[in-house]
Design a protein around this motif. Structure first.
Motif, PDB file in Angstrom:
ATOM      1  N   CYS A 427       0.854  -1.173   0.000  1.00  0.00           N
ATOM      2  CA  CYS A 427       0.000   0.000   0.000  1.00  0.00           C
ATOM      3  C   CYS A 427       0.903   1.241   0.000  1.00  0.00           C
ATOM      4  O   CYS A 427       1.883   1.307   0.735  1.00  0.00           O
ATOM      5  N   CYS A 430       0.189   3.163   3.906  1.00  0.00           N
ATOM      6  CA  CYS A 430       0.615   2.546   5.170  1.00  0.00           C
ATOM      7  C   CYS A 430       1.695   1.500   4.979  1.00  0.00           C
ATOM      8  O   CYS A 430       2.217   0.959   5.944  1.00  0.00           O
ATOM      9  N   CYS A 449      -6.701  -0.636   0.287  1.00  0.00           N
ATOM     10  CA  CYS A 449      -5.934  -1.223   1.386  1.00  0.00           C
ATOM     11  C   CYS A 449      -6.864  -1.594   2.536  1.00  0.00           C
ATOM     12  O   CYS A 449      -7.683  -0.794   2.972  1.00  0.00           O
ATOM     13  N   CYS A 452      -5.571   0.673   5.793  1.00  0.00           N
ATOM     14  CA  CYS A 452      -5.762   2.115   5.929  1.00  0.00           C
ATOM     15  C   CYS A 452      -6.801   2.664   4.957  1.00  0.00           C
ATOM     16  O   CYS A 452      -7.050   3.865   4.924  1.00  0.00           O
ATOM     17  N   CYS A 454      -6.653   3.218   1.885  1.00  0.00           N
ATOM     18  CA  CYS A 454      -6.112   3.972   0.754  1.00  0.00           C
ATOM     19  C   CYS A 454      -6.352   3.191  -0.547  1.00  0.00           C
ATOM     20  O   CYS A 454      -6.263   1.971  -0.587  1.00  0.00           O
TER      21      CYS A 454
END
Ligand SMILES: [Zn+2]
Length: 1096
Positions: A427, A430, A449, A452, A454
């Motif tokens: 990712c 993170c 992700c 997190c 994302c």
């Protein structure tokens, strides 16, 4: 290169092969031009497609031989269903009566108003059936007693119908035990006896209140005054008795719980209603009520209940004044139940939040998306959604992680995945690594992700189409998309100085001072090394180890050896300026064993001779480590130092130590200094070692105090191991030392490692325990990490968790393999989250909790008085159980102690921690012993702490001689010893063979080759090799116990009533200890009191 080191998977998910083709082209393929990385893991037979939803056709799951669960639950094996869902549902499905019984017990609804002063142990209830043996009866009675009270007493149980007795005793026991102060003597016995009288008033009545009353009535009572007091032997926890005397004799407060009426034996069975309460049933065993119902299960005697069978039943019909130990939760029973319930089917990791079988159960693991419990175990598999809930429950949220755990041969080691030059996919935000929980979206062009949230682009070469469920069609071809554990080959970006590492080196550094020579250590070691050097760790099937070796000897000065292959004889170089250590030679110091074999052999032959006449008694220590580390630095590699050291380093040099042992500090505020290093020099040195990837293993051979607390600093901070052989003598200790040495040298180690634990939003890793170094708050730095070491990680909330998405952990370990390959090992684990406390308590793992709590406490003694640490443990345990009582248990009398099913052993195990040598040392325990044990426990795994704190006690002549299985254990208490039997006791470090005074002469003859008990040599450590079944069996068992442990356990034969018996009794942890540790029964009562105080 790189491909899978590991053999292709064994049966588990080897079957469907579609994998291969898939992987080769299309998977990478989606992308035309992708000159995709080579098919690095061609061999990988991914897990079966579709594992999540249904069982793949090919999956060989053990036949549901037992009318097992319905199809819907089919994909989880029976055992899991039992735990995972815990539901009543499966109660009915139980295939065998045994299982059923267990489950039943597990899910026993909580009896409406059982009077149980003590728990609930449905599991123990079996009886009802035909009356088995007398000992069984005893046990049953005990188990039932509580419920029995409210049940129509089955006439069959007539003999000594237990309940009353034991109950009464419950209360009585306290006073009697003497544990909580001096109050006992006089009054207790009468009291309890009275109550114990079968005919007398309903025992429960008095029992409960009394049990609880053993604290000073009013007054929120001094918190545990007793538990932590300085332990005079007679006194037990002995705080000042405070109010005891009177409370014993004073009539119990009238706190008759509503259920009291139940006491009347003849009453109709209690209503079963509570059993219907959803949510409660599972954990609460409490329930004697239901247990007694006409459940078919109870119809038959509990088949596998070895405990019962093997207990030397007390002959007396009415054991007097003590709470019947059989009535309180038994570790043996819990272990046995779990083995019976969960040992037969593999643990499949595809379902989030499943509690694995206990560490004492043998089971196979099939990785279907979560890391095996061999790698990660959690204190709870269901985490409270909010920090408020977590605080309320006080259940620590922690994971015990063993990243390089060794697996049984039936399980495949993690696949190594090579993503080529681009390296592992992570990712962007993170930095979590690709794993099965990442969500692919937008037709596979991006992924979200799971840690997190994302959104990341999928690199072209990794693109793959999604199927109709949104899953990548190559998911099962790729370990990182379908397995809980796997490895990535690291790219050069993951290497120090952007350079791929060289293979590591081992440096053997041998103390050749007077003591080392005189004891025969040096000669023994040099002889052993000659052959051991052929067994250095190898990568996969490599023919020869890539590890280079070097040799140093030392006393007050250091001697380096040039063992270059071109030399005819080794050359020695002496460095006497230990204050400013340098390595006098580079070329020829670290060599390949095979190339330099002749020179090395010659050196090992010469060393004992060269120093044979030494008079030098002083040694240095820090400069030795410094030298080894400098040598690795000069060679630009990581590695391991094996130090063999005998004495307190008092010679003038950096790291010089003085004898500061002072037993007077015990139980004072300064006791903590005994655990602290006496100089900061070693921390500084350790930090340099970590930076170099220099791991230090220390073998100590002290004849007196050597300040283990200080000498252990470097091994501890570099991920090394410490071994200690006090008063080493070749004839007595060589077997143990050589066995440890061989194992230590051969074990696979990851070098120069960094471990990071990532979590999904809502929780984060906040605290770490183990042998490592940390220079920031997130990265665990390990100069070395072997397959025995664990890192325990504690989590705290930083936000609200979500029931639906659960919580995720990802442990990533970057390390250099023993061949010098840089790799990342990834372990993923998904946990459930809950908004009901009951769910938390239903999914806890007590063994792991104890592992965490012990480590937490053992670290605490560095900074706080030991008493404070003990008190904190007790308080936390009480809070955990009180919270359960308050929020999860159905209403019942305050006089009852109710424990969650999953935590019913928490008190007994915690008591073992409290009275362990570190927290409550007996007179015979030295300061060095305590520091040593403290250090060992720090990196123990859950199985090790389990047996270390609660040793296994195995009767040897009870089971049929031809039986090849391990005999069922009995509880670690003197009461369980029959003087006509022989027992083995082990705790992972110690091994005793206890011989009863009345053991049959034939047995004595068969085992010891002497004609009578009196002729057996006490303290014997090797059993004669005799050609008869018993001798073979016992020796075989000793070997098998040793094979299960990471350190060699030296056998000590102990005769009943012999002096050595004191040593042995130290390990009978359910009994009161000489150092003042409470007996299990007493501690349970104490815990009950604590809980009541919290609730009132
Ligand atoms: Zn992320």
């Amino acid at each position: 290169m790189n491909v899978n080191q590991s053999a292709p998977p064994v049966p588990p998910f080897g079957q469907p092969q579609p994998v291969y083709p898939g992987y080769h082209q299309s998977s990478y393929g989606g992308q035309p031009g992708s000159t995709a990385p080579p098919t690095h893991y061609g061999a990988y037979n991914g897990p079966v497609p579709g594992y999540q939803e249904t069982l793949a056709p090919g999956v060989s799951r053990a036949p549901p031989s037992s009318g097992a669960p319905p199809a819907t639950t089919a994909q989880t094996p029976r055992g899991q269903a039992a735990y995972g869902q815990f539901g009543q549902g499966d109660v009915q499905n139980g295939p065998s009566s045994t299982v059923q019984m267990q489950r039943l017990s597990g899910s026993q609804p909580f009896g409406s108003a059982p009077l149980a002063p003590v728990v609930s142990q449905p599991t123990v209830l079996q009886p009802y059936g035909p009356l088995p043996t007398s000992s069984q009866v005893t046990a049953q009675l005990a188990g039932m007693q509580i419920s029995g009270a409210m049940a129509p007493a089955p006439p069959t149980l007539g003999l000594g119908y237990g309940p009353p007795t034991s109950l009464a005793s419950a209360s009585g026991s306290f006073p009697n035990s003497g544990l909580y102060g001096s109050y006992s003597q006089g009054q207790a016995p009468p009291l309890s006896q009275t109550q114990g009288h079968p005919g007398a008033q309903p025992p429960q009545r008095s029992a409960l209140p009394q049990a609880s009353s053993f604290t000073p009535p009013a007054s929120g009572g001094p918190r545990m005054p007793s538990m932590s007091g300085p332990l005079l032997p007679g006194q037990g926890f002995g705080g000042p008795p405070v109010s005891q005397p009177n409370h014993v004799s004073s009539p119990p407060p009238q706190v008759l719980p509503p259920g009291t009426q139940m006491t009347g034996p003849p009453g109709p069975p209690p209503p079963m209603h509570s059993s219907q309460q959803p949510g409660y049933q599972l954990q609460q065993n409490g329930s004697f009520g239901p247990g007694r119902g006409p459940q078919p299960n109870y119809g038959s005697p509990y088949p596998g209940a070895p405990t019962f069978g093997s207990q030397p039943g007390p002959p007396q019909p009415l054991p007097p004044k003590r709470l019947d130990p059989d009535a309180i939760p038994s570790p043996i029973q819990v272990i046995e139940d779990d083995r019976n319930n969960r040992g037969s089917e593999p643990f499949v990791t595809g379902v989030r939040g499943q509690v694995p079988p206990l560490v004492t159960t043998n089971f196979l693991v099939k990785d279907q998306g979560n890391a095996s419990p061999r790698y990660i175990r959690c204190t709870s598999y269901n985490i409270p959604c909010t920090s408020d809930m977590a605080k309320q429950a006080q259940v620590p949220l922690a994971a015990v992680i063993k990243p390089l755990a060794r697996l049984p041969p039936e399980e495949a080691s993690p696949y190594v995945v090579d993503h080529g030059e681009s390296g592992p996919l992570r990712c962007n935000r993170c930095k979590a690594y690709m794993c099965p929980f990442m969500q692919f979206i937008e037709g596979g062009r991006r992924f979200q992700c799971c840690f997190c949230s994302c959104i990341n682009d999928v690199p072209p070469q990794y693109f793959q189409h999604l199927d109709h469920t949104g899953k990548r069609v190559d998911a099962y071809d790729r370990p990182e998309l379908s397995l809980g554990s796997y490895e990535f080959l690291a790219t050069v970006d993951y290497c120090k100085n952007n350079k791929f590492p060289s293979p590591p080196a081992f440096i053997f550094m041998i103390d050749v001072s007077y003591n080392a020579i005189r004891s025969g250590l040096v000669r023994l070691l040099c002889e052993e090394l000659k052959s051991l050097l052929d067994c250095l760790p190898r990568e996969g099937r490599a023919e020869e180890s890539a590890i280079r070796v070097g040799f140093v000897t030392y006393n007050k000065v250091l001697h380096f050896y040039n063992v270059k292959s071109s030399l005819a004889q080794p050359q020695m170089m002496v460095v006497s300026d230990v204050a400013d250590m340098f390595v006098p030679l580079l070329d020829g110091f670290l060599v390949n064993v095979n190339e330099s074999r002749a020179v090395i052999t010659s050196l090992l032959d010469q060393i004992p001779e060269m120093f044979a006449d030494t008079r030098e008694t002083e040694t240095v220590f820090a400069p030795v480590i410094q030298a080894g580390m400098e040598a690795l630095k000069a060679a630009e590699c990581a590695g391991k130092l094996f130090l063999f050291h005998t004495s307190l380093p008092i010679a003038e040099a950096p790291g010089k130590l003085k004898n500061r042992d002072d037993r007077k500090l015990i139980n004072t505020d300064k006791e903590k200094t005994l655990f602290q290093p006496q100089t900061g020099a070693y921390q500084t040195l350790a930090k340099e070692c970590v930076a170099q990837g220099c791991c230090v293993d220390l073998f100590l051979f002290p004849n007196q105090y050597v300040d283990v607390a200080t000498l252990c600093v470097v091994p501890q901070l570099t991920g090394g191991s410490v071994y200690k052989y006090a008063c080493f003598q070749v004839e007595n200790d060589q077997e143990r030392f050589l066995s440890d040495l061989r194992r230590d040298v051969q074990k696979v180690v990851g070098f120069d490692a960094v471990m990071r634990v990532r979590t999904s939003t809502g929780i984060r890793a906040v605290d770490f325990f183990g042998a490592f170094y940390m220079s920031n708050t997130t990265d665990v730095e390990l100069a070395g990490l072997d397959g025995d070491k664990t890192v325990t990680v504690e989590f705290k909330h930083d936000d609200r968790l979500n029931e639906e998405s659960g919580a995720l952990l990802q442990c990533a370990l970057l390390y250099t393999s023993c061949a010098g390959q840089r790799r990342l090992r990834i372990h993923n684990l998904a946990l459930n989250c809950c908004t009901q406390l009951a769910d938390l308590y239903r999914n806890c793992e007590t063994d792991t909790l104890i592992n965490y709590m012990a480590k937490f406490a053992y670290r605490g003694v560095l900074n706080s008085p030991v008493k404070t640490v003990r008190d904190a443990l007790i308080t936390q345990c009480a809070q955990i159980l009180a919270c359960y009582r308050k929020n999860c248990a159905s209403p019942s009398s305050a006089g009852q102690l109710i424990l969650p099913e999953c935590m019913k052993l928490l008190p007994v195990y915690l008591n073992c921690v409290l009275k362990s040598d570190v927290l409550q040392p007996g007179a015979e325990v030295t300061t060095d012993d305590r520091a040593y044990v403290r250090q060992l426990v720090t990196s123990m795994d859950v199985a090790e702490t389990n047996v270390f704190f609660y040793p296994r006690l195995l009767p040897l002549t009870k089971s049929p001689i031809e039986s090849t299985t391990e005999p069922p254990a009995v509880r670690a208490s003197e009461e369980r010893l029959s003087d006509g039997d022989i027992y083995l006791l082990e705790n992972g470090l110690n091994l005793f063979l206890w011989v009863g005074a009345s053991v049959q002469q034939g047995v004595v003859q068969s085992l010891f080759s002497v004609s009578s008990f009196s002729q057996i040599t006490s303290g014997l450590s090797i059993l004669p090799v005799l050609d008869n079944p018993l001798s073979k069996k016992v020796r075989g068992l000793v070997d098998s116990l040793r094979a299960q442990r990471s350190r060699y356990m030296k056998l000590i034969v102990v005769k009943q009533e012999d002096k050595l018996e004191m040593l042995f009794k130290h390990f009978l942890v359910e009994d009161k200890s000489l150092s003042g540790g409470a007996s299990y029964v007493d501690f349970l009562c104490h815990m009950h009191k604590e809980i009541r105080q919290l609730l009132s």
